[in-house]
Design an enzyme around this catalytic site. Structure first.
Site, PDB file in Angstrom:
ATOM      1  N   ASP A 118      11.499  -7.623 -87.480  1.00  0.00           N
ATOM      2  CA  ASP A 118      10.312  -8.151 -86.590  1.00  0.00           C
ATOM      3  C   ASP A 118      10.714  -9.270 -85.833  1.00  0.00           C
ATOM      4  O   ASP A 118      11.542 -10.335 -86.105  1.00  0.00           O
ATOM      5  CB  ASP A 118       9.117  -8.348 -87.681  1.00  0.00           C
ATOM      6  CG  ASP A 118       7.762  -8.674 -86.687  1.00  0.00           C
ATOM      7  OD1 ASP A 118       7.625  -7.929 -85.700  1.00  0.00           O
ATOM      8  OD2 ASP A 118       7.086  -9.594 -87.154  1.00  0.00           O
ATOM      9  N   ASP A 121       7.874 -11.922 -83.942  1.00  0.00           N
ATOM     10  CA  ASP A 121       7.095 -12.902 -84.051  1.00  0.00           C
ATOM     11  C   ASP A 121       6.818 -13.301 -85.747  1.00  0.00           C
ATOM     12  O   ASP A 121       6.567 -12.453 -86.272  1.00  0.00           O
ATOM     13  CB  ASP A 121       5.862 -12.766 -83.559  1.00  0.00           C
ATOM     14  CG  ASP A 121       5.971 -12.685 -81.973  1.00  0.00           C
ATOM     15  OD1 ASP A 121       6.040 -13.443 -81.384  1.00  0.00           O
ATOM     16  OD2 ASP A 121       5.782 -11.384 -81.516  1.00  0.00           O
ATOM     17  N   ASP A 139       6.762  -9.764 -91.513  1.00  0.00           N
ATOM     18  CA  ASP A 139       5.860 -10.448 -92.343  1.00  0.00           C
ATOM     19  C   ASP A 139       4.558  -9.870 -92.295  1.00  0.00           C
ATOM     20  O   ASP A 139       3.538 -10.602 -92.267  1.00  0.00           O
ATOM     21  CB  ASP A 139       5.708 -12.069 -91.472  1.00  0.00           C
ATOM     22  CG  ASP A 139       5.299 -11.990 -90.148  1.00  0.00           C
ATOM     23  OD1 ASP A 139       5.733 -10.914 -89.284  1.00  0.00           O
ATOM     24  OD2 ASP A 139       4.561 -13.005 -89.606  1.00  0.00           O
TER      25      ASP A 139
END
Length: 226
Positions: A7, A9, A165
């Site tokens: 991922d 960000d 996250d």
């Protein structure tokens, strides 16, 4: 061949400072006292809409859409001011490449923001694949973006590990048949319960991704880890 997919960000790059600063500017434009960084950081992965709702609680639909558009306009002009790789990520990417694996990015961030950011950071041309939120007909938590990333990278899903996250990252990775790791160093707000997401493991920092993600792939496919 195997691959590590990230991922963007809160996993590959620490983009929270620039996204927070964007919200600061927007709140100041609207005559509000800006929220402190600590109140914003762990909400960054939820997207621009969530950032606007955080900064303007109770905003009505008409004004909300206008503020989101302005937020994105400000952010597009300040994509890479303070954003950087998380500590240890540069070495991890070097080690992944040195081990003969590829790596890529699968994010829900739109391509018109993803591509210039990665290019400015010197990462775009190194990645085997870059899949944004508007690359395919579906976005995470649907597995399609991850499966398309595998096609572009020339690897099978079972030869990939996906690191993210957010719950949608783990859901997408599991549905795609990949090994999944939660970036515990990322943007996970107190209301979330990552221990219920069903990931294969947690990593407290980028260097741990090698031992918990890369090494198992290498061993599975008969390669010798560094």
């Amino acid at each position: 061949m195997a691959s590590v997919l990230f991922d963007l960000d809160g996993t590959l790059a620490d983009t929270a400072p620039d996204l927070w600063q964007t919200l600061v500017v927007l709140q100041q434009e609207q005559g509000l006292t800006p929220l402190p960084f600590e109140a914003v950081r762990n909400h960054v992965s939820h997207g621009s809409g969530a950032m606007v709702r955080l900064g303007f609680p109770g905003i009505d639909t008409t004004h909300f859409d206008a503020l989101v558009a302005r937020f994105l306009e400000i952010y597009a002009e300040n994509l890479h001011v303070h954003s950087r790789l998380f500590d240890g990520m540069d070495r991890l990417l070097d080690d992944i490449e040195a081990s003969g694996l590829s790596w890529g990015v699968v994010t829900n961030k739109p391509g018109w923001l993803t591509d210039p950011l990665l290019k400015s950071m010197g990462l775009y041309d190194r990645a085997a694949t870059v899949i944004s939120g508007d690359t395919t007909a579906e976005r995470k938590p649907h597995p399609l973006p991850l499966l398309f990333a595998c096609e572009q990278a020339g690897v099978s899903p079972e030869a990939c590990v996906y690191v993210g996250d957010a719950e949608r990252d783990i859901a997408a990775g599991r549905a795609a048949g990949m090994r999944t790791l939660i970036a515990a160093y990322g943007y996970i707000d107190p209301a979330q319960t990552p221990n219920t997401w069903g990931a294969d493991d947690f990593v407290a920092s980028p260097p741990e991704i090698f031992d918990k993600g890369v090494r198992p792939l290498l061993e599975r496919w008969g390669q010798t880890p560094l």
